[in-house]
Design a protein around this motif. Structure first.
Motif, PDB file in Angstrom:
ATOM      1  N   LEU A 156       0.833  -1.195   0.000  1.00 24.29           N
ATOM      2  CA  LEU A 156       0.000   0.000   0.000  1.00 24.29           C
ATOM      3  C   LEU A 156       0.872   1.250   0.000  1.00 24.29           C
ATOM      4  O   LEU A 156       1.821   1.357   0.759  1.00 24.29           O
ATOM      5  N   LEU A 157       0.532   2.198  -0.883  1.00 21.45           N
ATOM      6  CA  LEU A 157       1.211   3.495  -0.891  1.00 21.45           C
ATOM      7  C   LEU A 157       0.406   4.524  -0.116  1.00 21.45           C
ATOM      8  O   LEU A 157       0.941   5.258   0.698  1.00 21.45           O
ATOM      9  N   GLY A 158      -0.881   4.592  -0.354  1.00 27.15           N
ATOM     10  CA  GLY A 158      -1.719   5.553   0.337  1.00 27.15           C
ATOM     11  C   GLY A 158      -2.869   6.005  -0.541  1.00 27.15           C
ATOM     12  O   GLY A 158      -3.225   5.349  -1.501  1.00 27.15           O
ATOM     13  N   VAL A 159      -3.423   7.140  -0.204  1.00 24.33           N
ATOM     14  CA  VAL A 159      -4.620   7.643  -0.872  1.00 24.33           C
ATOM     15  C   VAL A 159      -4.317   8.948  -1.590  1.00 24.33           C
ATOM     16  O   VAL A 159      -3.683   9.839  -1.041  1.00 24.33           O
ATOM     17  N   MET A 160      -4.788   9.041  -2.831  1.00 27.88           N
ATOM     18  CA  MET A 160      -4.698  10.271  -3.595  1.00 27.88           C
ATOM     19  C   MET A 160      -6.101  10.854  -3.693  1.00 27.88           C
ATOM     20  O   MET A 160      -7.014  10.193  -4.185  1.00 27.88           O
ATOM     21  N   ARG A 161      -6.255  12.073  -3.203  1.00 26.74           N
ATOM     22  CA  ARG A 161      -7.583  12.704  -3.170  1.00 26.74           C
ATOM     23  C   ARG A 161      -7.762  13.657  -4.350  1.00 26.74           C
ATOM     24  O   ARG A 161      -6.877  14.446  -4.669  1.00 26.74           O
ATOM     25  N   TYR A 162      -8.934  13.550  -4.985  1.00 28.32           N
ATOM     26  CA  TYR A 162      -9.323  14.434  -6.090  1.00 28.32           C
ATOM     27  C   TYR A 162     -10.472  15.329  -5.634  1.00 28.32           C
ATOM     28  O   TYR A 162     -11.412  14.864  -4.983  1.00 28.32           O
ATOM     29  N   VAL A 163     -10.377  16.608  -6.002  1.00 22.46           N
ATOM     30  CA  VAL A 163     -11.371  17.597  -5.583  1.00 22.46           C
ATOM     31  C   VAL A 163     -12.029  18.207  -6.820  1.00 22.46           C
ATOM     32  O   VAL A 163     -11.320  18.629  -7.746  1.00 22.46           O
ATOM     33  N   HIS A 257     -13.123  12.720  -4.184  1.00 25.54           N
ATOM     34  CA  HIS A 257     -13.034  11.302  -4.531  1.00 25.54           C
ATOM     35  C   HIS A 257     -11.640  10.807  -4.186  1.00 25.54           C
ATOM     36  O   HIS A 257     -10.635  11.400  -4.598  1.00 25.54           O
ATOM     37  N   ASP A 258     -11.557   9.728  -3.408  1.00 24.68           N
ATOM     38  CA  ASP A 258     -10.274   9.182  -2.973  1.00 24.68           C
ATOM     39  C   ASP A 258      -9.908   7.937  -3.770  1.00 24.68           C
ATOM     40  O   ASP A 258     -10.731   7.034  -3.947  1.00 24.68           O
ATOM     41  N   VAL A 259      -8.667   7.898  -4.219  1.00 28.85           N
ATOM     42  CA  VAL A 259      -8.149   6.761  -4.982  1.00 28.85           C
ATOM     43  C   VAL A 259      -6.997   6.146  -4.192  1.00 28.85           C
ATOM     44  O   VAL A 259      -5.989   6.819  -3.928  1.00 28.85           O
ATOM     45  N   THR A 260      -7.156   4.891  -3.797  1.00 24.15           N
ATOM     46  CA  THR A 260      -6.102   4.193  -3.052  1.00 24.15           C
ATOM     47  C   THR A 260      -5.087   3.611  -4.032  1.00 24.15           C
ATOM     48  O   THR A 260      -5.458   2.909  -4.976  1.00 24.15           O
ATOM     49  N   LEU A 261      -3.826   3.926  -3.810  1.00 24.52           N
ATOM     50  CA  LEU A 261      -2.759   3.503  -4.710  1.00 24.52           C
ATOM     51  C   LEU A 261      -1.862   2.457  -4.059  1.00 24.52           C
ATOM     52  O   LEU A 261      -1.598   2.509  -2.853  1.00 24.52           O
ATOM     53  N   TYR A 262      -1.401   1.523  -4.897  1.00 30.21           N
ATOM     54  CA  TYR A 262      -0.494   0.458  -4.466  1.00 30.21           C
ATOM     55  C   TYR A 262       0.714   0.433  -5.390  1.00 30.21           C
ATOM     56  O   TYR A 262       0.663   0.902  -6.532  1.00 30.21           O
ATOM     57  N   GLY A 284       6.010   8.050  -1.693  1.00 31.20           N
ATOM     58  CA  GLY A 284       4.615   7.831  -1.326  1.00 31.20           C
ATOM     59  C   GLY A 284       4.305   8.160   0.113  1.00 31.20           C
ATOM     60  O   GLY A 284       3.151   8.027   0.534  1.00 31.20           O
ATOM     61  N   SER A 285       5.292   8.620   0.872  1.00 34.40           N
ATOM     62  CA  SER A 285       5.036   8.945   2.278  1.00 34.40           C
ATOM     63  C   SER A 285       4.001  10.052   2.413  1.00 34.40           C
ATOM     64  O   SER A 285       3.236  10.087   3.372  1.00 34.40           O
TER      65      SER A 285
END
Length: 300
Positions: A156-163, A257-262, A284-285
């Motif tokens: 898992l890297l984390g979440v990228m948020r789109y606005v 909208h949140d996109v979880t990245l790996y 990715g921190s």
């Protein structure tokens, strides 16, 4: 399985034909054909589509990945022994355009300090990047797929948020007592597969989409929104990075909208693969911090 046969398969896919593969390997086209036939006999199925350009079948893609993994191990082993060829070995990685324009850039700074490595970046939508892993075209990929591709590991890297955002002028032109006129305000999308904007419209009960502009570049997408060409889902990091001149405002009533990245990469361990994985993990921190913040908010 004969390594020379696997190298022939890799050369055909890389060059697009049996003749070009023969030139690359320094052997005759007949020898290339014989090696592929032997490999197909061993595998019990067709591995190469005899077309122009030649391409691997589904079974061929599996062996192609194996071939490239072995080649990567061979290159690293020879370099470790001081017997490898001079120059840089290429590391192929798939990353989506929005990541490349935001949190992934520190990886490029890290790669600039690697004298033995050249990056080969494949720009691919995060929902489809594992296809390149399956085909053996890349050794690592930023993806939304949490399930590891065969022969790969995932973290898992984390979440990228789109606005949802637009220029203040565009919002003003389409302002209503309840917010904005979603059915008429022009919209941006990255590609035909980009449905983030459509999700917002569907949540607003909009059945017929407004005028839509397709902008297949992360930086140009941001500039188009700034110019007032339309509204779109913008990475939060992109907006925050340049608040003083972005000129963008969040759309009233529009949910993020949140996109979880790996990060998925080959299971094998080589110095170059571990180096690129560590660089992606460090970069990715910022996403992981976003992930912790979101998780904390959800818990509350």
């Amino acid at each position: 399985m004969n390594f020379e046969h696997l190298k022939a398969l890799s050369a055909i896919v890389e060059t697009g034909s049996f003749d070009a593969a023969a030139n690359l390997l320094g052997i005759t086209p007949s020898a290339v054909s014989q090696r592929i036939k032997a490999l197909e006999t061993s595998a019990g199925q067709i591995l190469v589509r005899r077309s122009l350009p030649s391409s691997p079948t589904e079974a061929g893609a599996i062996l192609l990945r194996t071939a490239r993994q072995i080649q990567a191990l061979e290159v690293d082993a020879m370099h470790s022994l001081g017997q490898g060829p001079e120059g840089r070995a290429t590391v192929a990685v798939a990353v989506n355009a929005d990541s490349l324009a935001t949190w992934f850039t520190p990886v490029l700074h890290q790669a600039a300090t690697w004298p033995d490595t050249a990056l080969d970046l494949h720009i691919e939508d995060q929902d489809h990047s594992t296809r390149l892993l399956r085909q053996g075209d890349v050794l690592g990929a930023v993806t939304t797929e949490p399930k590891a591709v065969g022969g790969c590991r995932v973290e898992l890297l984390g979440v990228m948020r789109y606005v949802p955002a637009a220029s203040a002028e565009l919002v003003q032109r389409h302002k209503t007592p309840d917010g904005v006129n979603w059915s008429e305000m022009p919209m941006l999308r990255f590609s035909a597969n980009d449905d983030m904007q459509h999700r917002i419209l569907r949540s607003k009960g909009v059945e017929h989409f407004p005028p839509t502009h397709t902008i297949p570049s992360s930086e140009a997408f941001l500039e188009a929104a700034r110019a007032g060409l339309g509204w779109g889902m913008i990475p939060e990091q992109q907006i925050q990075r340049d608040l003083t001149r972005s000129g963008l405002v969040p759309l009233p009533g529009g949910a993020a909208h949140d996109v979880t990245l790996y990060w998925q990469c080959w299971s094998m361990t080589t110095p170059r693969l571990e180096r690129i994985t560590a660089a992606v993990r460090r970069a990715g921190s910022e996403l992981r911090q976003s992930c912790r913040t979101l998780c904390t908010k959800s818990a509350v």
